[in-house]
Motif scaffolding. Structure first.
Motif, PDB file in Angstrom:
ATOM      1  N   SER A 108       0.893  -1.128   0.164  1.00  0.00           N
ATOM      2  CA  SER A 108      -0.045   0.177   0.084  1.00  0.00           C
ATOM      3  C   SER A 108       0.772   1.291   0.059  1.00  0.00           C
ATOM      4  O   SER A 108       2.032   1.251   0.245  1.00  0.00           O
ATOM      5  CB  SER A 108      -0.865  -0.110   1.181  1.00  0.00           C
ATOM      6  OG  SER A 108      -0.082   0.167   2.583  1.00  0.00           O
ATOM      7  N   GLU A 116       0.551   3.818   1.827  1.00  0.00           N
ATOM      8  CA  GLU A 116       0.744   3.980   3.433  1.00  0.00           C
ATOM      9  C   GLU A 116       2.332   3.107   3.787  1.00  0.00           C
ATOM     10  O   GLU A 116       2.916   3.652   4.488  1.00  0.00           O
ATOM     11  CB  GLU A 116      -0.413   3.390   4.448  1.00  0.00           C
ATOM     12  CG  GLU A 116      -1.453   4.404   4.146  1.00  0.00           C
ATOM     13  CD  GLU A 116      -2.586   3.923   3.108  1.00  0.00           C
ATOM     14  OE1 GLU A 116      -3.594   4.352   2.753  1.00  0.00           O
ATOM     15  OE2 GLU A 116      -2.153   2.982   2.303  1.00  0.00           O
ATOM     16  N   HIS A 167       5.912   4.607   4.963  1.00  0.00           N
ATOM     17  CA  HIS A 167       6.591   4.297   5.922  1.00  0.00           C
ATOM     18  C   HIS A 167       8.030   3.940   5.964  1.00  0.00           C
ATOM     19  O   HIS A 167       9.043   4.304   6.424  1.00  0.00           O
ATOM     20  CB  HIS A 167       5.928   3.186   7.022  1.00  0.00           C
ATOM     21  CG  HIS A 167       6.509   2.675   8.378  1.00  0.00           C
ATOM     22  ND1 HIS A 167       7.505   1.733   8.134  1.00  0.00           N
ATOM     23  CD2 HIS A 167       6.740   3.387   9.520  1.00  0.00           C
ATOM     24  CE1 HIS A 167       7.901   1.384   9.413  1.00  0.00           C
ATOM     25  NE2 HIS A 167       7.473   2.388  10.141  1.00  0.00           N
ATOM     26  N   VAL A 210      -0.723  10.461   0.085  1.00  0.00           N
ATOM     27  CA  VAL A 210      -0.654  10.300   1.452  1.00  0.00           C
ATOM     28  C   VAL A 210       0.471  11.100   1.994  1.00  0.00           C
ATOM     29  O   VAL A 210       1.669  11.505   1.555  1.00  0.00           O
ATOM     30  CB  VAL A 210      -0.030   8.938   1.816  1.00  0.00           C
ATOM     31  CG1 VAL A 210       0.439   8.761   3.247  1.00  0.00           C
ATOM     32  CG2 VAL A 210      -1.222   7.808   1.378  1.00  0.00           C
ATOM     33  N   TYR A 226       2.815  11.712   5.298  1.00  0.00           N
ATOM     34  CA  TYR A 226       3.336  11.033   6.070  1.00  0.00           C
ATOM     35  C   TYR A 226       4.283  11.888   7.113  1.00  0.00           C
ATOM     36  O   TYR A 226       5.348  12.125   6.725  1.00  0.00           O
ATOM     37  CB  TYR A 226       3.679   9.635   5.802  1.00  0.00           C
ATOM     38  CG  TYR A 226       3.812   8.559   6.656  1.00  0.00           C
ATOM     39  CD1 TYR A 226       2.911   7.671   7.135  1.00  0.00           C
ATOM     40  CD2 TYR A 226       5.343   8.356   7.235  1.00  0.00           C
ATOM     41  CE1 TYR A 226       3.078   6.616   8.034  1.00  0.00           C
ATOM     42  CE2 TYR A 226       5.379   7.260   8.070  1.00  0.00           C
ATOM     43  CZ  TYR A 226       4.468   6.444   8.564  1.00  0.00           C
ATOM     44  OH  TYR A 226       4.699   5.486   9.435  1.00  0.00           O
ATOM     45  N   ASP A 259       3.716  10.368  12.753  1.00  0.00           N
ATOM     46  CA  ASP A 259       2.781   9.280  12.201  1.00  0.00           C
ATOM     47  C   ASP A 259       4.052   7.980  12.279  1.00  0.00           C
ATOM     48  O   ASP A 259       3.551   6.929  12.395  1.00  0.00           O
ATOM     49  CB  ASP A 259       2.487   9.215  10.751  1.00  0.00           C
ATOM     50  CG  ASP A 259       1.373  10.311  10.528  1.00  0.00           C
ATOM     51  OD1 ASP A 259       0.669  10.048  11.527  1.00  0.00           O
ATOM     52  OD2 ASP A 259       1.318  11.061   9.637  1.00  0.00           O
ATOM     53  N   ASP A 295       3.446   4.673  14.341  1.00  0.00           N
ATOM     54  CA  ASP A 295       3.703   3.304  13.744  1.00  0.00           C
ATOM     55  C   ASP A 295       4.936   2.370  14.119  1.00  0.00           C
ATOM     56  O   ASP A 295       4.730   1.151  14.371  1.00  0.00           O
ATOM     57  CB  ASP A 295       3.731   3.675  12.231  1.00  0.00           C
ATOM     58  CG  ASP A 295       2.501   4.297  11.560  1.00  0.00           C
ATOM     59  OD1 ASP A 295       1.669   4.089  12.321  1.00  0.00           O
ATOM     60  OD2 ASP A 295       2.736   4.389  10.366  1.00  0.00           O
TER      61      ASP A 295
END
Length: 158
Positions: free
Chosen positions: A100, A102, A106, A132, A134, A138, A142
């Motif tokens: 993804s 996301e 990351h 996105v 980020y 975040d 995470d």
């Protein structure tokens, strides 16, 4: 002070967990915008080339014209077997979870931070209309919750 740098790369992927069009193998021209916090100590803070000299070659080597793939995706085993049998050397950017945007955010945040930069926000554009954003909060949240502990970043320190 914030310095902003933009990069682009092409990559294929699929989201095998979804039951829609994104389950199919497809590609994107990803755009990333890095927001770096820098401290002014004289007439300038950081040469733009300091970012470009590390991030540009890294993206080209590990991401550009490659395939982002979850190692649990059945397609991964098929591609690995094909490579072994036919001697092909596909550029596979392995994830230990879904590919993804996301998870990509990351992973890239982690890798760029490992290069020694003070990254405060990363915008990852997957399509013309989908981005996105980020940020460091975040990323820290995470990491603490191990939300993306299944991603497998390469050693980005150069």
């Amino acid at each position: 002070m914030i310095i902003q740098k933009q990069y682009k790369f092409y990559a294929a992927h699929r989201n095998e967990e979804l039951q829609d069009k994104c389950r199919n193998l497809h590609g994107h021209r990803y755009g990333i915008v890095c927001h770096f916090e820098v401290q002014r100590t004289g007439s300038y803070t950081t040469l733009f080339s300091e970012f470009d000299d590390k991030i540009g070659p890294f993206l080209k080597e590990y991401y550009d014209h490659g395939m982002l793939i979850n190692v649990s995706d059945p397609l991964y085993a098929t591609l690995k077997q094909h490579m072994e049998i036919h001697g092909d050397d596909f550029k596979l950017r392995e994830f230990e979870g879904p590919t993804s945007v996301e998870n990509l955010a990351h992973q890239l945040f982690t890798e760029i931070t490992q290069m020694g930069f003070d990254l405060v926000r990363l915008d990852v554009q997957e399509t013309d209309t989908s981005v996105v954003s980020y940020d460091r909060n975040d990323w820290e949240r995470d990491n603490e919750a191990q939300v993306f502990s299944k991603t497998k970043p390469v050693n980005a320190i150069t």
